[in-house]
Design a protein around this motif. Sequence first.
Motif, PDB file in Angstrom:
ATOM      1  N   VAL A  66       0.812  -1.222   0.000  1.00 57.59           N
ATOM      2  CA  VAL A  66       0.000   0.000   0.000  1.00 57.59           C
ATOM      3  C   VAL A  66       0.843   1.268   0.000  1.00 57.59           C
ATOM      4  O   VAL A  66       0.306   2.374  -0.163  1.00 57.59           O
ATOM      5  CB  VAL A  66      -0.974   0.032   1.208  1.00 57.59           C
ATOM      6  CG1 VAL A  66      -1.809  -1.237   1.240  1.00 57.59           C
ATOM      7  CG2 VAL A  66      -0.235   0.235   2.518  1.00 57.59           C
ATOM      8  N   MET A  85      -7.187   6.194   0.860  1.00 59.74           N
ATOM      9  CA  MET A  85      -6.813   5.128  -0.062  1.00 59.74           C
ATOM     10  C   MET A  85      -7.003   5.628  -1.491  1.00 59.74           C
ATOM     11  O   MET A  85      -8.127   5.953  -1.892  1.00 59.74           O
ATOM     12  CB  MET A  85      -7.673   3.896   0.191  1.00 59.74           C
ATOM     13  CG  MET A  85      -7.572   3.380   1.627  1.00 59.74           C
ATOM     14  SD  MET A  85      -8.470   1.840   1.882  1.00 59.74           S
ATOM     15  CE  MET A  85     -10.130   2.392   1.622  1.00 59.74           C
ATOM     16  N   LEU A  88      -6.961   2.604  -5.962  1.00 63.11           N
ATOM     17  CA  LEU A  88      -7.393   1.331  -5.414  1.00 63.11           C
ATOM     18  C   LEU A  88      -7.380   0.233  -6.463  1.00 63.11           C
ATOM     19  O   LEU A  88      -7.660   0.460  -7.647  1.00 63.11           O
ATOM     20  CB  LEU A  88      -8.777   1.473  -4.791  1.00 63.11           C
ATOM     21  CG  LEU A  88      -8.762   2.124  -3.406  1.00 63.11           C
ATOM     22  CD1 LEU A  88     -10.131   2.673  -3.033  1.00 63.11           C
ATOM     23  CD2 LEU A  88      -8.286   1.124  -2.364  1.00 63.11           C
ATOM     24  N   ASP A  92      -7.369  -4.807  -3.057  1.00 61.19           N
ATOM     25  CA  ASP A  92      -7.558  -4.039  -1.820  1.00 61.19           C
ATOM     26  C   ASP A  92      -8.912  -4.333  -1.173  1.00 61.19           C
ATOM     27  O   ASP A  92      -9.196  -3.826  -0.073  1.00 61.19           O
ATOM     28  CB  ASP A  92      -7.449  -2.537  -2.088  1.00 61.19           C
ATOM     29  CG  ASP A  92      -6.054  -2.112  -2.522  1.00 61.19           C
ATOM     30  OD1 ASP A  92      -5.962  -1.272  -3.441  1.00 61.19           O
ATOM     31  OD2 ASP A  92      -5.069  -2.640  -1.967  1.00 61.19           O
ATOM     32  N   TYR A  96     -11.603  -3.500   6.730  1.00 60.50           N
ATOM     33  CA  TYR A  96     -10.520  -2.686   7.272  1.00 60.50           C
ATOM     34  C   TYR A  96     -10.798  -2.379   8.741  1.00 60.50           C
ATOM     35  O   TYR A  96     -11.851  -1.832   9.079  1.00 60.50           O
ATOM     36  CB  TYR A  96     -10.374  -1.387   6.478  1.00 60.50           C
ATOM     37  CG  TYR A  96      -9.710  -1.598   5.149  1.00 60.50           C
ATOM     38  CD1 TYR A  96     -10.378  -2.230   4.101  1.00 60.50           C
ATOM     39  CD2 TYR A  96      -8.389  -1.207   4.925  1.00 60.50           C
ATOM     40  CE1 TYR A  96      -9.763  -2.457   2.876  1.00 60.50           C
ATOM     41  CE2 TYR A  96      -7.764  -1.413   3.702  1.00 60.50           C
ATOM     42  CZ  TYR A  96      -8.462  -2.050   2.689  1.00 60.50           C
ATOM     43  OH  TYR A  96      -7.843  -2.272   1.477  1.00 60.50           O
TER      44      TYR A  96
END
Lengths: 124, 107
Positions: A66, A85, A88, A92, A96
Amino acid sequence: EVQLVESGGGLVEPGGSLRLSCAASGFTFNNAWMTWVRQAPGKGLEWIGRIKSKNDGGAIDYAAPVKGRFTISRDDSKNTLYLQMDSLKTEDTALYYCTSVGDGPKQTRYFDCWGQGTLVTVSS
Amino acid sequence: DIQMTQSPSSLSASAGDRVIITCRASQSISNYLNWYQQKPGKAPKLLIYAASSLQSGVPSRFSGSGSGTDFTLTITSLQPEDFATYYCQQSYTTPVTFGQGTKVEIK
């Protein structure tokens, strides 16, 4: 009671962006190190990154998958942790979690409180 | 990166059994090893930190041991609520890494 509540997840197309928030309560947020951990559907736990408290220098570290795409930040005035983020990818897609980082003997660290998680789905 | 390898990946056990899960690090991590329990649809929960310290509120049937590269999580007298997936995690250095998990199922 220590509580972490994530929000901001949803469906986003590949290449898109999303910002997750984690609202903290029940502890002194500005003194806490915080992390983000994710879990792809049916898979194990993956550490994304960590932000230290400003008192400890505020350094931020990221996992390789990331780095350069995700940004961790914090607003101590709002007791809130963020995960921005960008760019993406389908990989991904995950639940989370934000966690607080406990401080044990001889500076051992552990993730002592977890939120309930927020689901991010990256798909066209 | 430090690789964490758990064994077994899954096991079947009965209530009352003694269960041992092992975790091996690819290099020495001193005692920077934590254990978590995760039940389906729930967030992970810290059980053991610094290899052998029991987190507040965790039943004493859970214990951890080890140092360096080899660690164990022991559950004495498995209870119905202990059926879950268990993860080890090293906090010696970043990136923080987890084992792949051990699923404890009902025999």
